[in-house]
Design a protein around this motif. Structure first.
Motif, PDB file in Angstrom:
ATOM      1  N   HIS A   1      22.358  45.328  76.484  1.00 12.81           N
ATOM      2  CA  HIS A   1      22.343  46.723  76.002  1.00 12.81           C
ATOM      3  C   HIS A   1      23.691  47.032  75.347  1.00 12.81           C
TER       4      HIS A   1
ATOM      5  N   HIS B   1      25.697  48.948  71.584  1.00 14.69           N
ATOM      6  CA  HIS B   1      25.623  49.712  70.321  1.00 14.69           C
ATOM      7  C   HIS B   1      26.666  49.138  69.364  1.00 14.69           C
TER       8      HIS B   1
ATOM      9  N   GLU C   1      17.126  50.955  71.806  1.00 10.81           N
ATOM     10  CA  GLU C   1      17.060  51.749  73.029  1.00 10.81           C
ATOM     11  C   GLU C   1      16.111  52.895  72.701  1.00 10.81           C
TER      12      GLU C   1
ATOM     13  N   ASP D   1      26.369  48.473  77.524  1.00  9.12           N
ATOM     14  CA  ASP D   1      26.129  49.756  76.842  1.00  9.12           C
ATOM     15  C   ASP D   1      27.387  50.188  76.088  1.00  9.12           C
TER      16      ASP D   1
ATOM     17  N   HIS E   1      29.885  51.223  73.198  1.00 12.07           N
ATOM     18  CA  HIS E   1      29.700  52.026  71.983  1.00 12.07           C
ATOM     19  C   HIS E   1      30.874  51.863  71.019  1.00 12.07           C
TER      20      HIS E   1
END
Ligand SMILES: [Fe+2]
Length: 234
Positions: free
Chosen positions: A5, A7, A80, A190, A192
């Motif tokens: 996961h 970005h 996602e 996750d 970013h």
């Protein structure tokens, strides 16, 4: 190791804001032992047309592929996907599974779920070809009644937890308990950006080994291998 996961694609969502930042994230993930980085930009059915989303994601992936140096993690495309009522009846979701796998990373509301919401998630999971992986469950499972969690477990819905959960006071207890009980299946950064939301997988795995034991880390690796066996060189 697979980061399930992230970005990391440049300029597609609230993640990486430039190609340079994406490259820096990949370098950092490499240092943390990641071999495959799954790019999971946000998909909101109310805001995005599927074809436009896929094109934008493809464009960003191409820019990153052209700029990346050898030895950084391979990038696999996913999304996602934000839950919405009726999602189980949508044909679109099959286009949003993580490349080369049946995994659909699903972001759920951070509120108690009605039985019909759980029914819908279970229906998606039963659907041929899709394996639901609930995103950062530390944000939504604490709101759910016991029977909801039991139904999801019985329906073999997979659970993803953010690496940071093992490192922060507010979530660590829950994260450790869930992993000790083998109720979470995959860990993702996750990440970013390179500032406020950097990947911290190495720190998280050190904490996992310390608090849940080597078996827990090996168990996560085995789940990962089920889906990424060829590439997930640990
Ligand atoms: Fe995310």
């Amino acid at each position: 190791m697979v980061d399930i996961h992230s970005h990391i694609l440049p300029n597609v969502d609230d993640g990486s804001g430039s190609t340079e930042e994406s490259l820096a994230l990949l370098e950092l993930l490499k240092k943390q032992g990641v071999t495959v980085s799954v790019a999971t930009p946000h998909f909101y059915a109310v805001r995005h047309k599927l074809s436009e989303f896929l094109e934008r994601r493809e464009r960003a992936a191409r820019i990153l592929a052209d700029a990346r140096s050898d030895g950084v993690p391979a990038v696999r495309l996913g999304a996602e996907v934000s839950y919405y009522e009726g999602i189980s009846r949508s044909e679109e979701i099959k286009a949003l599974v993580i490349e080369g796998t049946p995994l659909l990373l699903l972001e759920m509301p951070e509120a108690p779920w009605h039985d019909r919401v759980v029914d819908e998630v279970l229906r998606m999971n039963d659907d041929h070809g899709v394996a639901v992986l609930l995103a950062h469950v530390e944000r939504c499972l604490p709101f759910q009644k016991k029977h909801v969690i039991e139904r999801l477990a019985e329906g073999e819905v997979l659970m993803q937890m953010n690496a940071d959960s093992f490192l922060e006071r507010g979530t660590r207890r829950f994260a450790v308990k869930m992993l000790r009980d083998r109720k979470i299946h995959m860990i993702g950064s996750d990440c970013h950006n390179m500032t406020s939301r950097r990947p911290r997988l190495d720190e998280a795995y050190a904490e996992i080994r310390r608090r849940c034991g080597e078996d827990a880390a090996a168990w996560l690796g085995a789940v990962e291998d089920d889906f990424f066996a060829a590439e997930a060189v640990r």
